[in-house]
Every structure is written in structure tokens, then in C-alpha cells.
Design a protein around this motif. Structure first.
Motif, PDB file in Angstrom:
ATOM      1  N   ARG A  36       0.916  -1.299   0.036  1.00  0.00           N
ATOM      2  CA  ARG A  36      -0.080  -0.062   0.015  1.00  0.00           C
ATOM      3  C   ARG A  36       0.664   1.319   0.112  1.00  0.00           C
ATOM      4  NH1 ARG A  36      -1.506   0.375   6.245  1.00  0.00           N
ATOM      5  NH2 ARG A  36       0.080  -0.740   7.075  1.00  0.00           N
ATOM      6  N   LEU A  37       1.467   1.428  -1.000  1.00  0.00           N
ATOM      7  CA  LEU A  37       2.431   2.617  -1.303  1.00  0.00           C
ATOM      8  C   LEU A  37       1.671   3.894  -1.184  1.00  0.00           C
ATOM      9  CD1 LEU A  37       4.688   1.394  -4.383  1.00  0.00           C
ATOM     10  CD2 LEU A  37       5.540   1.625  -1.806  1.00  0.00           C
TER      11      LEU A  37
ATOM     12  N   VAL B 197      14.794   9.819   4.946  1.00  0.00           N
ATOM     13  CA  VAL B 197      15.213   8.688   4.007  1.00  0.00           C
ATOM     14  C   VAL B 197      13.852   7.753   3.888  1.00  0.00           C
ATOM     15  CG1 VAL B 197      17.743   8.695   4.432  1.00  0.00           C
ATOM     16  CG2 VAL B 197      15.964   7.054   6.057  1.00  0.00           C
ATOM     17  N   VAL B 198      13.868   6.836   2.915  1.00  0.00           N
ATOM     18  CA  VAL B 198      12.693   5.909   2.739  1.00  0.00           C
ATOM     19  C   VAL B 198      13.386   4.237   3.129  1.00  0.00           C
ATOM     20  CG1 VAL B 198      11.238   4.778   1.179  1.00  0.00           C
ATOM     21  CG2 VAL B 198      11.328   7.296   1.278  1.00  0.00           C
ATOM     22  N   ALA B 199      12.550   3.541   4.039  1.00  0.00           N
ATOM     23  CA  ALA B 199      12.769   2.229   4.502  1.00  0.00           C
ATOM     24  C   ALA B 199      11.718   1.508   4.235  1.00  0.00           C
ATOM     25  CB  ALA B 199      13.492   2.284   5.940  1.00  0.00           C
ATOM     26  N   VAL B 200      11.968   0.634   3.283  1.00  0.00           N
ATOM     27  CA  VAL B 200      11.044  -0.438   2.818  1.00  0.00           C
ATOM     28  C   VAL B 200      10.842  -1.646   3.961  1.00  0.00           C
ATOM     29  CG1 VAL B 200      10.071  -1.946   0.947  1.00  0.00           C
ATOM     30  CG2 VAL B 200      11.196   0.103   0.533  1.00  0.00           C
ATOM     31  N   ASN B 201       9.952  -1.747   4.826  1.00  0.00           N
ATOM     32  CA  ASN B 201       9.691  -2.903   5.683  1.00  0.00           C
ATOM     33  C   ASN B 201       9.573  -4.339   4.932  1.00  0.00           C
ATOM     34  OD1 ASN B 201       9.809  -4.095   7.935  1.00  0.00           O
ATOM     35  ND2 ASN B 201       7.969  -3.034   9.065  1.00  0.00           N
ATOM     36  N   THR B 202      10.418  -4.988   5.293  1.00  0.00           N
ATOM     37  CA  THR B 202      10.195  -6.387   4.312  1.00  0.00           C
ATOM     38  C   THR B 202       9.163  -7.521   5.203  1.00  0.00           C
ATOM     39  OG1 THR B 202      12.275  -7.192   5.387  1.00  0.00           O
ATOM     40  CG2 THR B 202      12.402  -6.233   3.200  1.00  0.00           C
ATOM     41  N   PHE B 203       7.775  -7.010   4.546  1.00  0.00           N
ATOM     42  CA  PHE B 203       6.842  -7.957   5.019  1.00  0.00           C
ATOM     43  C   PHE B 203       7.004  -9.214   4.195  1.00  0.00           C
ATOM     44  CE2 PHE B 203       5.264  -4.114   6.743  1.00  0.00           C
ATOM     45  CZ  PHE B 203       4.703  -4.113   7.895  1.00  0.00           C
ATOM     46  N   PRO B 204       6.835 -10.483   4.860  1.00  0.00           N
ATOM     47  CA  PRO B 204       6.967 -11.667   4.393  1.00  0.00           C
ATOM     48  C   PRO B 204       5.991 -11.866   3.030  1.00  0.00           C
ATOM     49  CG  PRO B 204       6.874 -12.181   6.743  1.00  0.00           C
ATOM     50  CD  PRO B 204       6.599 -10.986   6.540  1.00  0.00           C
ATOM     51  N   ASP B 205       4.989 -11.171   2.995  1.00  0.00           N
ATOM     52  CA  ASP B 205       3.672 -11.498   2.054  1.00  0.00           C
ATOM     53  C   ASP B 205       3.789 -10.256   1.070  1.00  0.00           C
ATOM     54  OD1 ASP B 205       2.747  -9.881   4.160  1.00  0.00           O
ATOM     55  OD2 ASP B 205       0.710 -10.752   3.688  1.00  0.00           O
ATOM     56  N   ALA B 206       4.706  -9.234   1.208  1.00  0.00           N
ATOM     57  CA  ALA B 206       4.706  -8.162   0.551  1.00  0.00           C
ATOM     58  C   ALA B 206       5.553  -8.343  -0.743  1.00  0.00           C
ATOM     59  CB  ALA B 206       5.195  -6.884   1.316  1.00  0.00           C
ATOM     60  N   PRO B 207       4.929  -7.687  -1.879  1.00  0.00           N
ATOM     61  CA  PRO B 207       5.754  -7.749  -3.072  1.00  0.00           C
ATOM     62  C   PRO B 207       7.006  -7.019  -3.111  1.00  0.00           C
ATOM     63  CG  PRO B 207       3.862  -6.351  -3.281  1.00  0.00           C
ATOM     64  CD  PRO B 207       3.820  -6.970  -2.047  1.00  0.00           C
ATOM     65  N   ARG B 208       8.084  -7.525  -3.772  1.00  0.00           N
ATOM     66  CA  ARG B 208       9.376  -6.714  -3.967  1.00  0.00           C
ATOM     67  C   ARG B 208       9.480  -6.310  -5.194  1.00  0.00           C
ATOM     68  NH1 ARG B 208      12.767  -9.193   0.011  1.00  0.00           N
ATOM     69  NH2 ARG B 208      14.228  -7.522  -0.339  1.00  0.00           N
ATOM     70  N   TYR B 209       9.879  -5.101  -5.177  1.00  0.00           N
ATOM     71  CA  TYR B 209      10.223  -4.188  -6.674  1.00  0.00           C
ATOM     72  C   TYR B 209      11.579  -3.671  -6.727  1.00  0.00           C
ATOM     73  CZ  TYR B 209       4.979  -4.153  -6.518  1.00  0.00           C
ATOM     74  OH  TYR B 209       3.720  -4.551  -6.398  1.00  0.00           O
ATOM     75  N   PRO B 210      12.163  -3.553  -7.690  1.00  0.00           N
ATOM     76  CA  PRO B 210      13.447  -2.746  -7.858  1.00  0.00           C
ATOM     77  C   PRO B 210      13.361  -1.293  -6.974  1.00  0.00           C
ATOM     78  CG  PRO B 210      13.068  -3.924  -9.686  1.00  0.00           C
ATOM     79  CD  PRO B 210      11.713  -3.873  -9.096  1.00  0.00           C
ATOM     80  N   PHE B 211      14.268  -1.059  -6.655  1.00  0.00           N
ATOM     81  CA  PHE B 211      14.559   0.608  -6.072  1.00  0.00           C
ATOM     82  C   PHE B 211      14.196   1.591  -7.005  1.00  0.00           C
ATOM     83  CE2 PHE B 211      17.501  -0.861  -2.322  1.00  0.00           C
ATOM     84  CZ  PHE B 211      16.087  -1.260  -1.518  1.00  0.00           C
TER      85      PHE B 211
END
Length: 206
Positions: A126-127, A145-159
């Protein structure tokens, strides 16, 4: 993200007094939407027992609050979270976690007052909830700064894709983190301090 799943600092937390070697202190705010991990981050990284203002979630919030991903979440921050960490022998950071529920956003202005910088925690599921957060920081002139919290079920995208989606300028650092892990949270704070130092050296803010 559940604070109970986060790492804890081995042994007793330090007392509330500033370390004798401290020469400077800075206020840092941890911001983001509901349930992105702000309380967990403060709790995992703080060297003192963190102060939290969590209250039990009730039916009164149904239809009012954004409860995305909250099936196992039973409490929410209603004022702020507070912690402290020594980055170097001379520098101490005071951490203020903001409430994520939109109805508590009126508290943000007070929490932003005097802040040297901020960490924006992002959930890739939910960006869109990040836009208001970053907009308010930009209005107040608070670098972040922006920190992407790595939830297990969250999709991963290139920075690069995330930077475009969030409309971030090229100089704003963006990184992955796991706020349950103290080392990961501390790395985010160190990245923020390096970013703030680079801005000071170039004479710019945001």
C-alpha cells in the motif's frame, strides 16, 4: 508489525540518563501509515525501555481507521512512541514514532517540531499511504530517507521502480529493512545521519 516478534537488546536496558560521553543529541521521527512497523522499529533499536502509547483496537475504529493487514494486530499507537539510541560515543538520537491512523495525524506537527530528520517506513502492499506522509515532511522542510519494511507477504520491487512510484528525487536514500532486527533498524538510522551530513555539507535541506 508485531513488536513481540522483534529482537530485544541483551541484558537490561540502560538507564534514562544520557551517556557521559554524549556531546550532541538529535530528534528523529519515524513515520508511516498504519501498521508499517513504527512501534516495532523504536522498540527493537532503543537502548532504553521504549515509551509507547498503544491502546487496544476496538469496534469504534471499524470504518474509520485503515486496518489493512491488522488481522493479528490488537493495539495501535494513539500519541507517539519514544526511544533513544547512541549512534557514536558523542551522538545520541531521540526517536519519536508517530501514530499511523489518519485520525491522529493532527499530532504530527508537534512531533515534527525540531526534528533533524525522519525515517519514512513503507509497506509495498500500500504505497499510496506514503504520499501524505512524505508531503507533510516536505512541507515542514524535514529531510527523510525511505525504508521498505520487508513483510513476508509483501511484493518486492526494484528500487528504481519504487523511486518512480513514490516520486522520490535521486538523492533521497531508499533501502530495505526488517524493523524487527536491531541491526537493520540501526543501519537505517545510520543511513539517515549520513544523508543529513551530506545535506549539511552541500548547504541544502530537501
Amino acid at each position: 508489525m508485531d513488536f513481540k516478534g522483534s529482537e530485544t537488546i541483551p541484558g537490561p536496558r540502560t538507564e534514562d540518563q544520557l551517556p557521559q560521553t554524549a556531546e550532541a543529541a538529535a530528534k528523529i521521527v519515524i513515520v508511516g501509515g498504519f501498521g508499517v512497523g513504527k512501534t516495532t522499529m523504536v522498540g527493537s533499536v532503543s537502548e532504553i525501555k521504549p515509551l509507547t502509547t498503544e491502546e487496544t483496537m476496538t469496534q469504534a475504529g471499524v470504518g474509520v481507521d485503515d486496518n489493512f493487514g491488522s488481522a493479528s494486530k490488537t493495539a495501535t499507537t494513539v500519541a507517539m512512541d519514544f526511544g533513544r539510541i547512541k549512534i557514536t560515543e558523542q551522538l545520541v538520537l531521540y526517536l519519536f514514532g508517530t501514530p499511523g491512523q489518519e485520525r491522529f495525524w493532527f499530532l504530527w506537527n508537534g512531533l515534527f517540531e525540531g526534528a533533524l530528520g525522519a525515517v519514512v517506513l513503507v509497506d509495498t502492499r500500500r504505497l499510496e499511504v506514503s504520499f501524505d506522509v512524505m508531503g507533510r515532511l516536505e512541507e515542514r522542510g524535514v529531510p527523510f530517507v525511505v525504508a521498505v519494511n520487508t513483510f513476508p507477504d509483501a511484493p518486492r520491487y526494484p528500487f528504481a521502480d519504487l523511486r518512480t512510484a513514490l516520486d522520490l528525487s535521486d538523492d533521497v536514500p531508499i533501502m530495505d529493512c526488517d524493523v524487527r532486527r536491531r541491526a537493520s533498524s540501526r543501519d537505517v538510522l545510520i543511513t539517515l545521519m549520513r544523508f543529513l551530513h551530506s545535506l549539511a555539507m552541500t548547504g541544502s535541506r530537501t
